[in-house]
Design a protein around this motif. Structure first.
Motif, PDB file in Angstrom:
ATOM      1  N   UNK A 258       0.815  -1.216   0.000  1.00 16.30           N
ATOM      2  CA  UNK A 258       0.000   0.000   0.000  1.00 16.30           C
ATOM      3  C   UNK A 258       0.852   1.272   0.000  1.00 16.30           C
ATOM      4  N   UNK A 259       2.098   1.163  -0.339  1.00 11.46           N
ATOM      5  CA  UNK A 259       3.015   2.299  -0.327  1.00 11.46           C
ATOM      6  C   UNK A 259       2.680   3.300  -1.441  1.00 11.46           C
ATOM      7  N   UNK A 260       2.373   4.538  -1.071  1.00 11.75           N
ATOM      8  CA  UNK A 260       2.160   5.648  -2.021  1.00 11.75           C
ATOM      9  C   UNK A 260       1.066   5.374  -3.051  1.00 11.75           C
ATOM     10  N   UNK A 261       0.068   4.594  -2.672  1.00  8.62           N
ATOM     11  CA  UNK A 261      -0.935   4.182  -3.658  1.00  8.62           C
ATOM     12  C   UNK A 261      -2.359   4.531  -3.223  1.00  8.62           C
ATOM     13  N   UNK A 262      -2.469   5.413  -2.226  1.00  9.70           N
ATOM     14  CA  UNK A 262      -3.782   5.812  -1.737  1.00  9.70           C
ATOM     15  C   UNK A 262      -4.682   6.327  -2.860  1.00  9.70           C
TER      16      UNK A 262
ATOM     17  N   UNK B  18       5.899  15.680   3.760  1.00 14.52           N
ATOM     18  CA  UNK B  18       6.104  14.369   4.379  1.00 14.52           C
ATOM     19  C   UNK B  18       5.082  13.383   3.809  1.00 14.52           C
ATOM     20  N   UNK B  19       5.395  12.109   3.910  1.00 18.53           N
ATOM     21  CA  UNK B  19       4.425  11.070   3.556  1.00 18.53           C
ATOM     22  C   UNK B  19       3.600  10.787   4.816  1.00 18.53           C
ATOM     23  N   UNK B  20       2.343  11.173   4.768  1.00 15.24           N
ATOM     24  CA  UNK B  20       1.481  10.936   5.927  1.00 15.24           C
ATOM     25  C   UNK B  20       1.138   9.451   6.031  1.00 15.24           C
ATOM     26  N   UNK B  21       0.543   9.062   7.149  1.00 16.13           N
ATOM     27  CA  UNK B  21       0.284   7.657   7.435  1.00 16.13           C
ATOM     28  C   UNK B  21      -0.477   6.952   6.312  1.00 16.13           C
ATOM     29  N   UNK B  22      -1.400   7.659   5.679  1.00 15.63           N
ATOM     30  CA  UNK B  22      -2.225   7.044   4.628  1.00 15.63           C
ATOM     31  C   UNK B  22      -1.394   6.559   3.448  1.00 15.63           C
TER      32      UNK B  22
ATOM     33  N   UNK C  18       1.705   5.309   3.756  1.00 13.52           N
ATOM     34  CA  UNK C  18       2.699   4.344   4.218  1.00 13.52           C
ATOM     35  C   UNK C  18       2.161   2.923   4.129  1.00 13.52           C
ATOM     36  N   UNK C  19       3.035   1.987   3.857  1.00 13.37           N
ATOM     37  CA  UNK C  19       2.679   0.573   3.903  1.00 13.37           C
ATOM     38  C   UNK C  19       2.879   0.079   5.344  1.00 13.37           C
TER      39      UNK C  19
ATOM     40  N   UNK D 143      -1.566  -2.524  12.410  1.00 12.90           N
ATOM     41  CA  UNK D 143      -0.932  -3.326  11.362  1.00 12.90           C
ATOM     42  C   UNK D 143      -1.752  -3.400  10.078  1.00 12.90           C
ATOM     43  N   UNK D 144      -3.006  -2.912  10.064  1.00 13.34           N
ATOM     44  CA  UNK D 144      -3.762  -2.967   8.817  1.00 13.34           C
ATOM     45  C   UNK D 144      -4.014  -1.561   8.279  1.00 13.34           C
ATOM     46  N   UNK D 145      -4.630  -1.477   7.097  1.00 20.08           N
ATOM     47  CA  UNK D 145      -4.887  -0.188   6.457  1.00 20.08           C
ATOM     48  C   UNK D 145      -6.337   0.248   6.614  1.00 20.08           C
TER      49      UNK D 145
END
Length: 481
Positions: A92-96, A110-114, A116-117, A428-430
């Motif tokens: 799920x990295x950078x694919x929101x 910054x890369x916010x939590x959403x 991040x993998x 641990x999940x999205x």
């Protein structure tokens, strides 16, 4: 070695149908089909018919020049879709937002939590902070929201009496949502200037990030112009820079308890605040901007019979419980079903993306398909949650669909939170960290309506982000609790 995505009996392994066309031209052709020639739903529906499959290959917008690779494997049924939740197999990295990522300027560089993998350490640290912070505010959920709703109803009635005919709900709902989100997630209350300008500032910030995924609905004669402006080149950050800075500073100065807790967990205050603004604006306010009009669209158009049943359940239960409490809400089975049904038939976030971490075998209802490592997987949720092989009358809003033991079994096919409704968010999940809060405030919205009104009528239209709802009438309750 490919691994099956479920324990279902093995189905014949077939090549994934569809294709991507010629480089550059194929993505543009699919983009025009998606936005202008067919429209979103027909784009998917026609390809299901063409390939006789709910799994196929296609290009997803925006394509050139915003996205460097628009090729995806599309999932449109309830059985294949959940592979997108399995973060052991899907990255799920950078694919929101799909096949592109907005500039980091929109999120304080910054890369916010959403984005991040879960395999990135920072993801679990930030999400654990969100979950614990929301849990600490649990006792505020109901009283704060009821307070915000009371002001909203006054404004709605005033508008309806002023216009004599019709009152726009979306603008009133947006103001209420901003007020609630700010008061819930910070330690303060927005001042009059921020309360008036905040929703618009968040709206522009969202539009400039998500414009490549939408059409603003101009007449077809202007489609080429629209496509060049919002689908070809990323919109810059500078027009919304001032508004974002004001929102950031408002949250920074009012969110001492959140920022102090973040520091205790080793998170820089500035990084924590940018994450808080994203949580408030993108996840919370952005979600409510779609959720509340959607909920009232479906309840409003369902008619007086459902209204009568809801009013009876709501008023009886609140009276028996001595007020609107968590316990009272849990006892309203029709109410709970209505909110789940709205989330099923028109989920607030229609798209889910992931990238295969390994070779994966997925299953639809009638076939198995192998997705290769590195391929992008796309799920269009409104088709998955209206799967006719799972839901009877899947295109209809059925208020009592989830009532009773058999109805509750269907909740595992409700995916709006980026997981099954039967699963809870963890570090641990999205899954959406505010999943339970969203369901709660959806229920309270309906309860408060039927504590005040017997019935109401609405006029509905489509917007790039959710429905536009206008109230035509409100009938005051004859037996208010």
């Amino acid at each position: 070695m490919a691994t099956p995505s479920s324990s279902s009996p093995e189905l014949p392994l077939k090549p994934i149908p569809g294709g991507y066309g010629f480089p550059f031209l194929g993505p543009i052709k699919d983009r025009y089909d998606y936005f202008y020639f067919q429209g979103r739903d027909e784009f998917f529906r026609s390809r299901i018919t063409k390939y006789n499959s709910t799994v196929f290959r296609a290009n997803m917008p925006p394509g050139p020049f915003i996205s460097s690779d628009s090729r995806v494997v599309v999932l449109l049924d309830a059985l294949s879709f959940p592979i997108l939740f399995d973060t052991a197999k899907v990255e799920k990295r950078n694919i929101l937002d799909g096949t592109y990522m907005p500039s980091l300027s929109f999120t304080g560089n910054i890369r916010t939590c959403a984005y991040l993998d879960p395999s990135e350490t920072e993801h679990s640290v930030l999400k654990r902070l969100f979950l614990s912070f929301l849990a600490s505010r649990h006792d505020r959920f109901i009283p704060l929201f009821r307070s915000s709703l009371s002001e909203m109803f006054v404004k709605l009635e005033d508008k309806l009496s002023e216009k004599k005919k019709i009152a726009d709900f979306n603008s009133i709902s947006d103001s209420m949502s901003f007020d609630y989100v700010f008061r819930l997630l910070s330690d303060g209350t927005p001042d009059s200037k921020l309360a008036a300008e905040g929703p618009g500032m968040f709206d522009l910030w969202l539009v400039f990030q998500l414009a490549p995924l939408a059409s603003i609905g101009l007449p077809k004669i202007f489609s080429v112009f629209e496509d060049l402006v919002i689908h070809t080149i990323p919109l810059p950050f500078f027009p919304v820079k001032s508004g974002y800075r004001k929102l950031y500073e408002a949250f920074y100065s009012s969110s001492g308890s959140f920022l102090d807790e973040a520091e205790k967990q080793g998170i820089d205050r500035e990084k924590a605040c940018h994450n808080l603004v994203f949580l408030a604006g993108f996840n919370a306010y952005g979600g409510m901007k779609v959720l509340f009009p959607t909920l009232l669209k479906w309840v409003g158009t369902a008619g007086e019979d459902l209204h009568r049943k809801l009013a009876e359940e709501v008023r009886t239960t609140v009276k028996e419980e001595g007020g609107l409490t968590f316990s009272a809400l849990e006892k309203m089975s029709l109410l709970k079903s209505v909110v789940y049904e709205a989330l099923r038939i028109e989920p607030p976030v229609p798209f889910q993306y992931g990238k295969a971490k390994e070779d994966i075998v997925i299953q639809s209802h009638d076939s198995s398909f192998k997705i290769k490592k590195g391929e992008t997987i796309f799920g269009y949720q409104p088709f998955a949650t209206k799967d006719p092989k799972i839901f009877k009358d899947s295109e209809k809003f059925v208020g009592d669909r989830f009532v009773g033991e058999e109805g509750e079994k269907l909740l595992k096919y409700v995916y709006w939170s980026n997981e099954r409704e039967t699963v809870e968010p963890t570090p641990e999940n999205k899954q959406c960290p505010g999943k339970n809060l969203v369901v709660l405030i959806g229920r309270i919205m309906v309860v408060e309506f039927f504590l005040r009104y017997d019935t109401f009528t609405v006029e509905v239209a489509d917007l790039p982000l959710g429905p536009a709802v206008k109230f035509k009438s409100l009938t005051r309750a004859t037996d208010m609790v």
